[in-house]
Every structure is written in structure tokens, then in C-alpha cells.
Enzyme design. Structure first.
Site, PDB file in Angstrom:
ATOM      1  N   LYS A 114      31.013   0.378 -36.391  1.00 38.37           N
ATOM      2  CA  LYS A 114      30.978  -0.908 -37.088  1.00 38.37           C
ATOM      3  C   LYS A 114      30.928  -2.039 -36.078  1.00 38.37           C
ATOM      4  O   LYS A 114      31.654  -2.033 -35.093  1.00 38.37           O
ATOM      5  CB  LYS A 114      32.190  -1.034 -37.994  1.00 38.37           C
ATOM      6  CG  LYS A 114      31.946  -0.332 -39.324  1.00 38.37           C
ATOM      7  CD  LYS A 114      32.934  -0.723 -40.400  1.00 38.37           C
ATOM      8  CE  LYS A 114      32.417  -0.162 -41.718  1.00 38.37           C
ATOM      9  NZ  LYS A 114      33.466   0.142 -42.669  1.00 38.37           N
ATOM     10  N   HIS A 176      17.499  16.885 -29.599  1.00 38.09           N
ATOM     11  CA  HIS A 176      17.543  17.291 -28.193  1.00 38.09           C
ATOM     12  C   HIS A 176      18.443  18.521 -28.112  1.00 38.09           C
ATOM     13  O   HIS A 176      19.457  18.579 -28.822  1.00 38.09           O
ATOM     14  CB  HIS A 176      18.155  16.143 -27.386  1.00 38.09           C
ATOM     15  CG  HIS A 176      17.767  16.109 -25.948  1.00 38.09           C
ATOM     16  ND1 HIS A 176      16.901  17.021 -25.379  1.00 38.09           N
ATOM     17  CD2 HIS A 176      18.141  15.279 -24.939  1.00 38.09           C
ATOM     18  CE1 HIS A 176      16.740  16.719 -24.094  1.00 38.09           C
ATOM     19  NE2 HIS A 176      17.485  15.673 -23.802  1.00 38.09           N
ATOM     20  N   GLU A 300      -5.805  -0.465 -13.574  1.00 40.86           N
ATOM     21  CA  GLU A 300      -6.972   0.347 -13.913  1.00 40.86           C
ATOM     22  C   GLU A 300      -6.542   1.694 -14.493  1.00 40.86           C
ATOM     23  O   GLU A 300      -7.180   2.237 -15.403  1.00 40.86           O
ATOM     24  CB  GLU A 300      -7.835   0.559 -12.664  1.00 40.86           C
ATOM     25  CG  GLU A 300      -9.183   1.125 -13.009  1.00 40.86           C
ATOM     26  CD  GLU A 300     -10.172   1.089 -11.848  1.00 40.86           C
ATOM     27  OE1 GLU A 300     -10.052   0.186 -10.986  1.00 40.86           O
ATOM     28  OE2 GLU A 300     -11.049   1.954 -11.800  1.00 40.86           O
TER      29      GLU A 300
END
Ligand SMILES: NC(=O)c1ccc[n+]([C@@H]2O[C@H](COP(=O)([O-])OP(=O)(O)OC[C@H]3O[C@@H](n4cnc5c(N)ncnc54)[C@H](OP(=O)(O)O)[C@@H]3O)[C@@H](O)[C@H]2O)c1
Length: 400
Positions: A114, A176, A300
Site C-alpha cells: 500500500k 522466472h 546505424e
């Protein structure tokens, strides 16, 4: 390197034109290639399919893959009609998976500390305190599928309190394998009367959300640690689809966590920063301007070449570049491979022997973990290379 061909090589267009595989028999990769109108991957295999699952040939190794088409929304609603998904934690995955479940019309509640950051974020996303936003304990009491999406460190620190809510008949879900696999360090040992499953999206929770909103979806892996009902795998796949997956690979908790910790420390995050930085620094030391060093190292790559790899693979990107670029890249790639291999071997060992877990738990359980992380990521932002990146990005022609 500024020699990217304007048009794709002829061999690539030819391969594209010869792609005449019936849609239903194409592999995942082949169908993606067909969508972008580009070259077909070399080994396009015909999947053997039983309902709900395909076996696909991944360059000679058959693997099982599950797909969204077998879980239409009505089926998901029917399957989970008696369930309440309790998202414990609202970080990047909580946000993505939670909003996707909610938009898919399933019964979801959120449980977080909270008045913490996640509580604030959840309210911002439309979760309502007392209605579908609760403390972790309340949500864990109400939920039938407890989705433990707290930070990995918090999964350890909250387990002594949380485990009392993991009662018979409930399902314990993770994204996980961390807490379960490294139980010697985490002490997360579930009771033996609950299904324990995972679904790990192959990307950030933010991407889980944006790809869902674009109607595309992300691919994920699923695993079963404990199957009490005999339905654990089916349930993992169904949840995977419900949180926004398109295709789902099968793995184990251990394989998932080893490959995940390894990958993010390597090419996905740690390795890429290290390699960019080393290349940039050498250019600067040899008198190249900041913009030139950044353009030839990062810009790039990110704007032009990596998207080509993403689309159709490394050979496709090579073929889209000049013969000069291709010659040099082919010559130097093995040298980089040889230089990196020992580092990757050391990294895998560090994952396997639990050192990476120890470090993550120690750091992640500090009270100041957010601020401490910010200090280090701010230091990266402050590196000349990324300060230059900020300027270069603003000069992208598509940016206003
Ligand atoms: N992020 C990814 O790209 C990704 C991808 C695949 C899988 N995963 C896995 O998904 C799981 C969740 O990861 P994430 O990245 O979404 O979240 P995260 O940022 O690692 O964790 C955030 C959540 O943990 C809560 N939390 C932290 N310390 C706490 C404590 N001591 N007590 C109670 N709550 C605490 C935070 O609440 P406060 O705001 O209140 O601190 C927040 O709700 C992890 O297992 C992770 O490995 C993540």
C-alpha cells in the site's frame, strides 16, 4: 560503415519470389518472412501438429510450440471461469500481464504494498482500491492463481509471509525460474499440493503490453515445476495466451532461469553496452568526432542494421550491405567470437553456481535498491556516448 545497399540483393528478392508454401504448413519463421515479403529462411520445415501443439524443426532439433489460435477468447473465459488471477507485484511484468488479462475479460486483481510506487502506478492504470487493488496479503487470499510478479529479491523476502496463502488447489505462477531453482538461497519451497508453473515472456513487460495493444502479441516460454492436477502444462499455456503470448515454447524452470540470467548479462544488455562502449572509446581516442563515433557504433546498428537482422537473420543483413562491409565483417566475426567466448563461459558458470543470484538478491533487497540502480544507470546516461546519442536521436529525420 555507410555502405548499406539501397535495394536488396537479387538473391534475396529471388528467394522471396519463390516462397510458395501453403500458409498452414509454414513454420513460425517462414510465415513471418512471408508477411514482410522477404527471404524465406533456409530450413523451412513442415510442423507435425496435434491439437493445441506443434512440433517444429528448429534447424534440425524438433521442439514443441503452442499457439494462440488454439485458445480463442471464449475458450479462455470458459477455462478460467472459476478463477481469480491475483497479480502480486506491479512492476513491468505486472503492468503488462495484468492489463492484458483485464482487457481479455478475465477476473484479475492486483496486490502490492500500500502506498508504494506500484500502488500509485496501479491506480493510474485504473485499478481501484478495495475493488481490484489490494494489499499483497488480501490479493493472495482472494486469488486462485497467484501470479508472483514481485521483484525476484522480494519473492524471497516476502515468502515467509506469503506461503500461508499458497493453499491446496491454488496455482502458483512465476515469470522466472529464479526463486524456485535457487531455493538454497531463496528458501522458496512451495507446498506439494499446488501446481507450480511459469510463463516467461521473451521481452520487457512494457513490450508485452504494447505488442498486445497492437494486436500482435509476444512469444513466451512455459514450464512446469509441480503438476498436482495433471493439467499444469495446459494451464501454463492457457495463462501464457491470456497474458498476451502469440507462440509459446516449452522449457524447464532451470533452463529458463539459466538462459535468462545469462542472456541479459550477455548480448541482450551487459554485452551490448560493453561492446558499444569499447568501440566508441577507440574511435574517440583516434580523433573521430563524437557524432561520427556514435553513428558508426550505435545509430546505424539500431536504426538500420539490427532491424534487418530481426527481420530475416544475420546473412540477410550482411547481404544488404556492400561487398566491402561484408568482407570485413566476415573476417572479423570469428575474432570477436574467440575473444568473447571465454567471457561467456565464465558468465554461464557464474549463473550456474549461483553467484549471479547471490548478487541479485543482495542488491535487490537493499532498501535503497531503486535509488542505487538509478545512480548507476544515470552514470551510463552521463557517458559521453549516450549524451551524444541524445543529440543524434533528435536529428533523426522522422523526429519532430
Ligand atoms: N522485466 C522484465 O523484462 C521481465 C521479463 C520476464 C520476466 N520477468 C520476471 O517477472 C518478475 C517481475 O519482474 P518485473 O520486472 O515486472 O518487476 P520488478 O521491477 O523486478 O519488481 C517490481 C515489483 O516488486 C515489488 N517489490 C519490490 N520489493 C518489494 C518488497 N520488499 N516487498 C513488496 N514488494 C516489493 C515492487 O513494489 P513497490 O513499487 O511497492 O516497490 C513492484 O511491484 C520477476 O520474476 C522477473 O524476473 C521480468
Amino acid at each position: 560503415m555507410s555502405t548499406l545497399s539501397r535495394t536488396l540483393p537479387r538473391s534475396v528478392s529471388r528467394a522471396s519470389a519463390s516462397l510458395r508454401v501453403p500458409a498452414r504448413t509454414m513454420t513460425v519463421l517462414a510465415s513471418r518472412a512471408a508477411r514482410v515479403g522477404a527471404a524465406a529462411p533456409r530450413a523451412a520445415a513442415v510442423p507435425a501438429q496435434v491439437r493445441g501443439m506443434k512440433t517444429i524443426d528448429f534447424a534440425g532439433t524438433p521442439e514443441k510450440v503452442y499457439e494462440r489460435e488454439d485458445w480463442p477468447l471464449e475458450k479462455l473465459h470458459e477455462y478460467f471461469k472459476n478463477d481469480t488471477f491475483a497479480l502480486l507485484g506491479y512492476g513491468s511484468q505486472g503492468h503488462g500481464q495484468g492489463l492484458n488479462l483485464r482487457d481479455n475479460g478475465l477476473n484479475v486483481i492486483v496486490g502490492v504494498r500500500k502506498d508504494g510506487e506500484s500502488w500509485r502506478q496501479a491506480i493510474e492504470d485504473g485499478w481501484v482500491p478495495g475493488k481490484n487493488l489490494f494489499s499483497i496479503e488480501e490479493a493472495a487470499t482472494k486469488g486462485t492463481i497467484l501470479m508472483n510478479l514481485l521483484s525476484d529479491a522480494a519473492q524471497t523476502s516476502t515468502w515467509p509471509e506469503l506461503k500461508q496463502y499458497v493453499t491446496k488447489g491454488k496455482t502458483l505462477y512465476f515469470s522466472h525460474g529464479f526463486s524456485i531453482v535457487y531455493k538454497d538461497q531463496t528458501d522458496v519451497v512451495p507446498p506439494n499440493d499446488v501446481d507450480v508453473i511459469l510463463c516467461a515472456p521473451k521481452g520487457s513487460g512494457r513490450t508485452v503490453r504494447t505488442l498486445f495493444k497492437e494486436g500482435r502479441g509476444i512469444n513466451s516460454s512455459v514450464a512446469v515445476f509441480q503438476d498436482v492436477t495433471g493439467k499444469a502444462l495446459e494451464k501454463a499455456v492457457a495463462i501464457g495466451i491470456a497474458v498476451g503470448s502469440g507462440y509459446i515454447y516449452e522449457t524447464t524452470f532451470q533452463k529458463e532461469v539459466f538462459s535468462d540470467l545469462y542472456g541479459e548479462r550477455g548480448c541482450l544488455m551487459g554485452g551490448i553496452q560493453g561492446m558499444f562502449k569499447a568501440q566508441y572509446d577507440v574511435l574517440r581516442a583516434n580523433g573521430h568526432s563524437p557524432s561520427e563515433a556514435f553513428n558508426e557504433t550505435c545509430e546505424e546498428a539500431l536504426e538500420s542494421l539490427y532491424p534487418l537482422i530481426a527481420q530475416n537473420g544475420m546473412d540477410y543483413m550482411y547481404k544488404a550491405c556492400s561487398t566491402t562491409a561484408r568482407r570485413g565483417a566476415l573476417d572479423w566475426a570469428p575474432e570477436f567470437e574467440a575473444a568473447c567466448k571465454p567471457v561467456f563461459e565464465r558468465l554461464y558458470e557464474s549463473v550456474k553456481n549461483g553467484s549471479e543470484t547471490r548478487r541479485a538478491l543482495e542488491f535487490g533487497s537493499r532498501k535503497t535498491y531503486r535509488q542505487d540502480f538509478d545512480k548507476e544507470t544515470d552514470a551510463i546516461a552521463d557517458q559521453e556516448m549516450w549524451r551524444v546519442g541524445h543529440v543524434v536521436r533528435a536529428l533523426r529525420p522522422n523526429r519532430k
